[in-house]
Design a protein around this motif. Structure first.
Motif, short mmCIF file in Angstrom:
data_model
loop_
_atom_site.label_atom_id
_atom_site.label_comp_id
_atom_site.label_asym_id
_atom_site.label_seq_id
_atom_site.Cartn_x
_atom_site.Cartn_y
_atom_site.Cartn_z
N HIS A 168 -8.26 -31.72 -37.55
CA HIS A 168 -7.60 -30.74 -38.43
C HIS A 168 -6.96 -31.22 -39.64
N SER A 169 -7.67 -32.27 -40.28
CA SER A 169 -7.06 -33.27 -41.41
C SER A 169 -6.51 -32.38 -42.57
N THR A 170 -5.23 -32.80 -42.79
CA THR A 170 -4.72 -32.03 -44.12
C THR A 170 -5.45 -32.79 -45.26
N VAL A 171 -5.51 -34.19 -45.12
CA VAL A 171 -6.18 -34.73 -46.08
C VAL A 171 -7.62 -34.19 -46.73
N ARG A 172 -8.25 -34.13 -45.58
CA ARG A 172 -9.60 -33.29 -45.90
C ARG A 172 -9.56 -31.89 -46.40
N LYS A 173 -8.70 -31.08 -45.84
CA LYS A 173 -8.46 -29.72 -46.38
C LYS A 173 -8.08 -29.80 -48.04
N LEU A 174 -6.81 -30.77 -48.09
CA LEU A 174 -6.62 -30.76 -49.63
C LEU A 174 -7.49 -31.50 -50.45
N GLN A 267 -19.89 -29.51 -33.64
CA GLN A 267 -20.87 -30.48 -34.37
C GLN A 267 -20.72 -30.33 -35.69
N ARG A 268 -19.89 -30.92 -36.32
CA ARG A 268 -19.72 -30.61 -37.88
C ARG A 268 -19.33 -31.84 -38.51
N MET A 269 -19.74 -32.18 -39.88
CA MET A 269 -19.16 -33.10 -40.67
C MET A 269 -19.01 -32.91 -42.17
N VAL A 270 -18.49 -33.86 -42.78
CA VAL A 270 -18.52 -33.65 -44.42
C VAL A 270 -19.66 -34.09 -44.93
N GLU A 271 -20.06 -33.74 -46.18
CA GLU A 271 -20.93 -34.19 -47.03
C GLU A 271 -20.56 -35.55 -47.93
N ARG A 272 -19.48 -35.69 -48.00
CA ARG A 272 -19.14 -37.26 -48.58
C ARG A 272 -17.61 -37.51 -48.17
N MET A 273 -17.45 -38.82 -48.27
CA MET A 273 -16.18 -39.20 -47.50
C MET A 273 -15.11 -39.64 -48.27
N HIS A 274 -15.38 -39.51 -49.69
CA HIS A 274 -14.13 -39.77 -50.68
C HIS A 274 -14.49 -39.12 -51.74
N GLN A 275 -13.10 -39.07 -52.56
CA GLN A 275 -12.97 -38.50 -53.84
C GLN A 275 -11.98 -39.37 -54.71
N GLY A 276 -12.53 -39.85 -55.62
CA GLY A 276 -11.43 -40.46 -56.61
C GLY A 276 -10.84 -41.60 -55.57
N SER A 327 -19.22 -43.80 -48.59
CA SER A 327 -19.91 -42.57 -48.30
C SER A 327 -21.63 -42.83 -48.22
N GLU A 328 -21.96 -43.85 -49.17
CA GLU A 328 -23.37 -44.09 -48.95
C GLU A 328 -23.93 -44.53 -47.70
N GLU A 329 -23.23 -45.51 -47.11
CA GLU A 329 -23.47 -46.32 -45.84
C GLU A 329 -23.29 -45.38 -44.70
N ARG A 330 -21.91 -44.43 -44.72
CA ARG A 330 -21.49 -44.03 -43.43
C ARG A 330 -22.10 -42.67 -43.33
N VAL A 331 -21.93 -41.95 -44.23
CA VAL A 331 -22.33 -40.33 -44.09
C VAL A 331 -24.07 -40.37 -43.42
N PRO A 332 -24.72 -41.02 -43.75
CA PRO A 332 -26.08 -41.16 -42.91
C PRO A 332 -25.97 -41.51 -41.43
N VAL A 333 -25.07 -42.33 -41.06
CA VAL A 333 -24.61 -42.69 -39.81
C VAL A 333 -24.09 -41.44 -39.12
N GLY A 334 -23.12 -40.67 -39.77
CA GLY A 334 -22.76 -39.55 -39.18
C GLY A 334 -23.53 -38.33 -38.94
N GLU A 335 -24.58 -38.37 -39.90
CA GLU A 335 -25.47 -37.43 -39.64
C GLU A 335 -26.26 -37.81 -38.59
N ALA A 336 -26.78 -38.83 -38.31
CA ALA A 336 -27.45 -39.48 -37.10
C ALA A 336 -26.79 -39.13 -35.81
N LEU A 337 -25.54 -39.47 -35.87
CA LEU A 337 -24.72 -39.23 -34.68
C LEU A 337 -24.47 -37.83 -34.31
#
Length: 573
Positions: A168-174, A267-276, A327-337
């Motif tokens: 329920h990440s506040t950081v992700r939502k903001l 079963q859900r994930m974000v499309e990118r893992m950082h912004q700025g 994000s480049e390295e870890r998003v594909p790992v999350g998708e495979a997961l």
């Protein structure tokens, strides 16, 4: 905190992911503040499995021994159906070398306790009851609003913000990052004393004909983690003993549960893992089924991946382009997961009655054909262990026009050819470097606990100057703050920081013939390797870091035939 006392990184969430991030940042000399909205450490545990790759990571962090002492090493998975034993699958890591060929069963609360003690030794204490309520970022940092347990508001400034604050990440939502995926099944977890004559040397899975259950033995005798894929409407454990008895074909008595949790997982994930200047990791970035015990393990790997990169950029040893590789390295790992846990979820719950009826036949064949059983063992372990995760397509990975190493130099024994060694993008420990009796292998594992990059250079009998040994010396002087340069098998050549390898086992395993080199990232993955170390080739291998200047003494040249070239050019930030 103000000025020089201000933390460089604020980590939100003090679970295993946040603790790993804080530890690795602090270990590299970055000032960290760690806050958590909860009033204190969680007394109960959602995750219980620590897989081999995570144990390797904890070894690099220097915390693995304390964790192993608290858990039970599991090396088998036994399946029952309708009261009959189907098959016992043994751990088989013969194709995936590791110093930790097992899954450690340990409550998440124990894992967190070990990590809290470790971060405290580095001067970082968890601030409990402190909730992130908002933030704004600009080119120079992040302005953060916090509220403590008494309702006192605080506005502070930090250079970077890392959200490890759960599903329920506040950081992700903001940040406006959306979790993409679907809702799934409702299961129940329970920790309870169990009376059974089954030995606690394996995880048990059983099917009753209508549903599936699992039993996982803790190190504490007589206590088990139980999983029910079709919990009672009231969420109670009263019927668990009868269900397990039916599936296992023997009496099982379940005592009063110490903890239960009925939950609908997604079963859900974000499309990118950082912004700025703001990042997310762990459940803040992806949520999924607990079927294969991957959530905490994946989050720890993400935190480690991010922390060394963030530290290197923050300390001016790399350009901000390096942060794009998170994000480049870890998003594909999350998708495979998500894909693998979706499959594991189907297999664990197995609601299909036709499939249930076929189980005895299928596993009768598995028992009768050893090669098939070994293949299944390796397939299952490969997906769960994390040992096959790599970054061959990463911007940080450079490759050589591969040439088989010939000759019987110090890395080979008479009449043999050196092993090819780990390829760029693979774990450097993916080969036979797990011999505790070998001085070279022990030295490599000691080297991996160094928080810096490692350049392993095989002695080649030449002196300093523009020869490989001279390049190694120059690199050690110019990049020593973040690059450890080691001369493997030193004695025949001038070179920095000799790493003893008297039996040549390490050089053979890594494919280090005389003059060869391997560049290893701080997380233990090979970034590049080559057959001759020159300034130009090392500059190419390090180019994705966005360094301000090439190696001193020689301008960057176009690569000659056979030299490594970047898989992807550095990106503009």
């Amino acid at each position: 905190m103000h000025g020089l006392d201000r933390p460089r990184v604020l980590v939100v969430g003090a679970g295993p992911v946040g603790l790993t991030a804080a530890h690795e940042l602090a270990r590299r000399g970055v000032r960290v503040r760690l806050v958590d909205a909860a009033p204190g450490p969680a007394p109960t545990s959602r995750a219980v499995a620590v897989h081999p790759r995570t144990l390797e990571t904890f070894a690099q962090m220097g915390v693995v021994d304390g964790l192993i002492a608290r858990g039970r090493q599991n090396r088998a998975f036994t399946m029952y159906s309708g009261g009959r034993r189907l098959v016992r699958l043994e751990a088989d890591y013969s194709t995936m070398p590791t110093s930790y060929p097992y899954t450690l069963i340990v409550p998440q609360a124990e894992t967190e306790a070990v990590l809290r003690e470790a971060v405290a030794r580095l001067g970082v204490d968890v601030e409990w009851g402190v909730k992130l309520t908002g933030f704004e970022q600009d080119a120079d940092g992040v302005s953060v609003r916090l509220r403590d347990a008494d309702g006192v508001q605080e506005t502070t400034r930090t250079s970077w913000l890392v959200g490890c604050d759960g599903g329920h990440s506040t950081v992700r939502k903001l940040l406006g990052l959306e979790l993409i995926g679907e809702s799934s099944e409702t299961w129940m977890l329970a920790d309870a004393p169990v009376e059974t004559d089954l030995p606690p040397d394996t995880i048990y899975w059983t099917h009753t004909g209508g549903q599936a259950l699992m039993m996982v033995p803790y190190a504490r005798d007589g206590h088990w983690r139980l999983l029910d894929t079709a919990p009672a409407p009231d969420g109670g454990t009263a019927g668990l003993g009868a269900k397990l008895s039916k599936g296992l074909g023997r009496e099982v008595r379940v005592g009063e549960a110490e903890w239960t949790s009925v939950f609908t997982f997604q079963q859900r994930m974000v499309e990118r893992m950082h912004q700025g200047r703001v990042f997310v990791a762990g459940d803040a970035a992806h949520v999924h089924s607990p079927a294969s015990g991957q959530g905490m393990n994946t989050g720890v790997q993400e935190a480690y991946n991010l922390a060394w990169k963030l530290a290197q950029v923050d300390q001016g040893h790399a350009g901000r382009v390096l942060l794009d590789t998170y994000s480049e390295e870890r998003v594909p790992v999350g998708e495979a997961l998500l894909g693998s846990t979706r499959t594991a979820t189907f297999l664990v719950q197995l609601k299909n009655l036709l499939a249930s009826a076929a189980l005895p036949v299928v596993f009768g064949v598995v028992r009768a054909v050893p090669a098939l059983r070994r293949a299944i063992q390796r397939k299952v372990l490969g997906g769960m262990s994390g040992l096959r995760i790599g970054y061959p397509e990463s911007s940080l990975t450079t490759v050589e026009a591969y040439r088989h190493l010939q000759g019987a130099g110090p890395a080979a024994t008479a009449g043999t050819t050196p092993a090819p060694g780990p390829r760029p993008g693979q774990r450097v420990t993916q080969t036979g470097v797990h011999h505790p009796s070998s001085p070279g292998c022990r030295a490599l594992h000691d080297e991996l606990r160094d928080p810096r990059w490692s350049l392993l250079f095989a002695a080649d009998g030449t002196g300093p100057g523009d020869a490989p040994a001279g390049v190694a010396v120059t690199a050690a002087v110019q990049y020593g703050e973040w690059l450890s340069v080691r001369t493997v098998g030193a004695g025949r050549a001038d070179g920095p920081a000799p790493l003893a390898d008297p039996d040549a086992r390490l050089r053979f395993a890594l494919g280090l013939a005389p003059g060869c080199w391997v560049l290893v990232r701080p997380d233990g993955y090979v970034a590049a390797r080559g057959t001759r170390l020159t300034r130009a080739v090392l500059d190419l291998a390090l180019a994705p870091l966005g360094l301000a200047a090439p190696l001193a003494g020689e301008a960057v040249r176009e690569p000659a035939s056979g030299l490594p070239t970047p898989v992807h050019p550095p990106k503009e930030y």
